[in-house]
Design a protein around this motif. Structure first.
Motif, short mmCIF file in Angstrom:
data_model
loop_
_atom_site.label_atom_id
_atom_site.label_comp_id
_atom_site.label_asym_id
_atom_site.label_seq_id
_atom_site.Cartn_x
_atom_site.Cartn_y
_atom_site.Cartn_z
N HIS A 1 4.62 -6.52 -1.07
CA HIS A 1 3.59 -7.57 -1.17
C HIS A 1 2.66 -7.28 -2.34
CE1 HIS A 1 0.70 -10.59 0.04
NE2 HIS A 1 -0.26 -9.66 0.04
N LEU A 2 2.27 -6.01 -2.48
CA LEU A 2 1.41 -5.64 -3.61
C LEU A 2 2.12 -5.86 -4.94
CD1 LEU A 2 -0.44 -2.39 -2.46
CD2 LEU A 2 -1.45 -4.59 -3.01
N ARG A 3 3.41 -5.53 -4.97
CA ARG A 3 4.17 -5.71 -6.21
C ARG A 3 4.25 -7.18 -6.59
NH1 ARG A 3 10.14 -3.36 -6.16
NH2 ARG A 3 10.42 -5.18 -4.81
N GLU A 4 4.43 -8.02 -5.60
CA GLU A 4 4.51 -9.46 -5.86
C GLU A 4 3.18 -10.02 -6.35
OE1 GLU A 4 5.83 -10.99 -2.17
OE2 GLU A 4 7.87 -10.20 -2.39
N ARG A 5 2.09 -9.34 -6.01
CA ARG A 5 0.76 -9.80 -6.44
C ARG A 5 0.36 -9.21 -7.79
NH1 ARG A 5 -3.67 -10.02 -1.79
NH2 ARG A 5 -4.62 -11.20 -3.49
N GLY A 6 1.30 -8.57 -8.47
CA GLY A 6 1.05 -8.11 -9.84
C GLY A 6 0.96 -6.61 -10.02
N CYS A 7 0.97 -5.85 -8.92
CA CYS A 7 0.89 -4.38 -9.03
C CYS A 7 2.30 -3.81 -9.21
CB CYS A 7 0.22 -3.78 -7.79
SG CYS A 7 -1.48 -4.33 -7.54
N ARG A 8 2.87 -4.03 -10.37
CA ARG A 8 4.25 -3.60 -10.60
C ARG A 8 4.39 -2.08 -10.55
NH1 ARG A 8 7.25 -7.81 -11.57
NH2 ARG A 8 6.33 -9.73 -12.42
N TRP A 9 3.29 -1.38 -10.84
CA TRP A 9 3.33 0.08 -10.82
C TRP A 9 3.51 0.63 -9.41
CZ3 TRP A 9 -0.58 1.24 -7.57
CH2 TRP A 9 -1.67 0.35 -7.50
N ILE A 10 3.42 -0.23 -8.37
CA ILE A 10 3.60 0.24 -6.99
C ILE A 10 5.00 0.78 -6.77
CG2 ILE A 10 4.44 -1.90 -5.92
CD1 ILE A 10 1.71 0.36 -4.45
N GLN A 11 5.93 0.39 -7.65
CA GLN A 11 7.29 0.90 -7.53
C GLN A 11 7.31 2.42 -7.67
OE1 GLN A 11 9.98 -1.07 -6.69
NE2 GLN A 11 10.98 0.94 -6.40
N LYS A 12 6.41 2.96 -8.47
CA LYS A 12 6.35 4.42 -8.63
C LYS A 12 5.95 5.10 -7.32
CE LYS A 12 5.14 4.04 -13.52
NZ LYS A 12 4.11 4.23 -14.56
N VAL A 13 5.09 4.45 -6.55
CA VAL A 13 4.70 4.98 -5.24
C VAL A 13 5.89 4.91 -4.29
CG1 VAL A 13 3.10 4.74 -3.31
CG2 VAL A 13 2.34 4.21 -5.64
N ILE A 14 6.60 3.79 -4.30
CA ILE A 14 7.77 3.61 -3.44
C ILE A 14 8.81 4.68 -3.74
CG2 ILE A 14 9.67 2.05 -2.85
CD1 ILE A 14 7.73 -0.29 -3.54
N ASP A 15 9.08 4.88 -5.03
CA ASP A 15 10.10 5.86 -5.44
C ASP A 15 9.70 7.28 -5.05
OD1 ASP A 15 11.53 3.76 -6.51
OD2 ASP A 15 10.88 4.13 -8.58
N TYR A 16 8.42 7.62 -5.27
CA TYR A 16 7.98 8.98 -4.97
C TYR A 16 8.00 9.23 -3.46
CZ TYR A 16 5.33 13.32 -5.21
OH TYR A 16 4.95 14.63 -5.10
N ARG A 17 7.67 8.23 -2.69
CA ARG A 17 7.65 8.39 -1.24
C ARG A 17 9.06 8.67 -0.71
NH1 ARG A 17 5.21 3.95 2.97
NH2 ARG A 17 6.92 2.70 2.10
N LYS A 18 10.08 8.14 -1.38
CA LYS A 18 11.46 8.39 -0.97
C LYS A 18 11.90 9.82 -1.32
CE LYS A 18 12.97 3.57 -1.41
NZ LYS A 18 13.77 2.61 -2.23
N LEU A 19 11.30 10.37 -2.38
CA LEU A 19 11.71 11.69 -2.86
C LEU A 19 10.99 12.84 -2.18
CD1 LEU A 19 11.90 11.04 -6.72
CD2 LEU A 19 13.82 11.47 -5.18
N TYR A 20 9.68 12.68 -1.94
CA TYR A 20 8.87 13.81 -1.45
C TYR A 20 7.97 13.39 -0.29
CZ TYR A 20 10.14 16.30 -5.73
OH TYR A 20 10.83 16.92 -6.74
N SER A 21 8.01 14.21 0.75
CA SER A 21 7.04 14.08 1.84
C SER A 21 5.79 14.87 1.47
CB SER A 21 7.63 14.64 3.14
OG SER A 21 7.76 16.06 3.03
N PRO A 22 4.67 14.69 2.17
CA PRO A 22 3.49 15.51 1.89
C PRO A 22 3.77 17.01 1.98
CG PRO A 22 2.89 13.64 3.24
CD PRO A 22 4.38 13.61 3.14
N GLU A 23 4.59 17.42 2.94
CA GLU A 23 4.91 18.84 3.09
C GLU A 23 5.73 19.35 1.91
OE1 GLU A 23 3.88 17.09 6.92
OE2 GLU A 23 5.39 16.53 5.41
N GLU A 24 6.68 18.56 1.45
CA GLU A 24 7.52 18.96 0.31
C GLU A 24 6.70 19.00 -0.97
OE1 GLU A 24 11.86 17.16 1.68
OE2 GLU A 24 10.32 15.82 0.87
N THR A 25 5.74 18.09 -1.11
CA THR A 25 4.86 18.08 -2.28
C THR A 25 4.06 19.37 -2.36
OG1 THR A 25 4.66 15.67 -2.26
CG2 THR A 25 2.93 16.90 -3.38
N ALA A 26 3.47 19.78 -1.24
CA ALA A 26 2.68 21.01 -1.21
C ALA A 26 3.56 22.22 -1.49
CB ALA A 26 1.99 21.15 0.13
#
Length: 359
Positions: A42-67
């Motif tokens: 929904h955010l991406r459709e409203r012009g926040c195309r950079w939200i894809q970077k959040v989507i991609d990162y969330r698939k790769l790393y959990s908070p525990e894996e990030t730490a």
């Protein structure tokens, strides 16, 4: 919650403005992590195309894996919600949501001075930066800068060599070394100070990152000193941030015809504090007690010719030919006097036949 803050601050390719939008939409990092894909789309459709970077990162790393990835590289992290987050930054309107660092964060009980300036500096500028850094350390302060070529690196090396601490704010991740040739400086800073960044680990240096990091350089400091800056220099951006943040700004003057003096002279004309000597600056800015002792020039015995030559040095360095004209000494006598003054630690040859006053 700290795990989620770290994950939030570790998403690559988005910056403070985008993070602010995310917090407005999801209230806190945990809600962002738990948000549905539909909310993201929904955010991406409203012009926040950079939200894809959040989507991609969330698939790769959990908070525990990030730490876990950060800890493997020996990097520390704190969000703005933690007590160890620097108090100087808390008052900033655009403070970073979190900081990554290697080494330590600046102590709250020591005055911190930022020294910034030209990368392609002159011998005069380098010497002034070194003198200022040494005097700041002797006065009981710390030096903050950007570990770049020129003024930044010179001031931080001088602070370390004087036995003090220095802190570098980076335009890359805290696990990166930029410029690459400053590996030794980075190593020393990690041991006797810190390497600090708002950018996630693995982030490479980019031109757009440096103006962003400049607000943190000034924000971590009680005052900013500019030593040599061209018109529209990045150092002037740091000075502007400092003024917006309520910090004091000082500048080292230079000859009007020198391109590298333009920025400093302009700052002074607009009301910045004028620095005529490193000692005068620290005497005014630091309390007298606790100052480290150093040998005073007047305690050193000088021959008449040496006194004459030494008296010709002021704020600006002098060439051999200028000194020959000003002293009327023969080249032989002048060279002997310069060598003796250099051995006594009063002057230094910064390039062939060009000398600057050290004490």
């Amino acid at each position: 919650m700290e795990l989620y803050w770290e994950w939030f601050c570790s998403i690559p390719g988005i910056y403070r403005t985008q993070r602010e939008i995310l917090l407005r939409c999801f209230s806190d990092p945990k809600q962002l992590w738990e948000a549905s894909d539909q909310e993201m789309y929904h955010l991406r459709e409203r012009g926040c195309r950079w939200i894809q970077k959040v989507i991609d990162y969330r698939k790769l790393y959990s908070p525990e894996e990030t730490a876990h990835e950060r800890k493997k590289r020996g990097i520390e992290f704190t969000s703005m919600e933690q007590e160890q987050y620097p108090k100087r930054l808390r008052t900033l309107r655009d403070k970073p949501y979190g900081l990554f660092w290697h080494g330590e964060l600046p102590p709250e009980d020591m005055r911190a001075i930022a020294i910034v300036g030209a990368r392609m500096c002159t011998p005069y500028g380098r010497t002034m930066a070194e003198l200022l850094a040494r005097e700041i350390v002797r006065a009981g302060g710390t030096v903050v800068s950007g570990a770049a070529y020129g003024i930044d690196g010179a001031s931080q090396w001088a602070a370390l060599e004087e036995g003090g601490k220095s802190y570098a704010v980076l335009g890359c991740g805290a696990d990166q070394c930029y410029p690459a040739s400053h590996q030794q400086l980075f190593s020393r800073l990690a041991q006797n100070g810190g390497l600090i960044s708002e950018f996630p680990i693995g982030t490479k240096a980019k031109p757009a990152h440096f103006p962003m990091r400049n607000r943190i350089i000034s924000g971590l400091s009680d005052a900013v000193v500019v030593v040599e800056a061209r018109q529209k220099s990045g150092s002037l951006i740091t000075a502007e941030f400092a003024l917006d943040q309520g910090r004091q700004v000082f500048a080292v003057p230079g000859r009007p015809e020198d391109e590298l003096s333009y920025g400093c002279n302009e700052l002074i004309s607009q009301g910045a504090g004028l620095i005529l000597s490193a000692e005068e600056f620290t005497d005014a800015f630091f309390p007298k007690n606790g100052r480290m002792k150093k040998a005073e020039p007047e305690n050193i015995t000088l021959a008449p010719a040496e006194k004459l030559v030494y008296s010709k040095f002021g704020l600006r360095g002098k060439s051999l030919w200028e000194l020959e004209e000003n002293t009327a000494l023969s080249l032989s006598d002048l060279s002997d006097s310069l060598l003796s003054l250099e051995l006594k630690g009063l002057i230094r040859e910064t390039e062939q036949n060009f000398y600057v006053k050290v004490k």
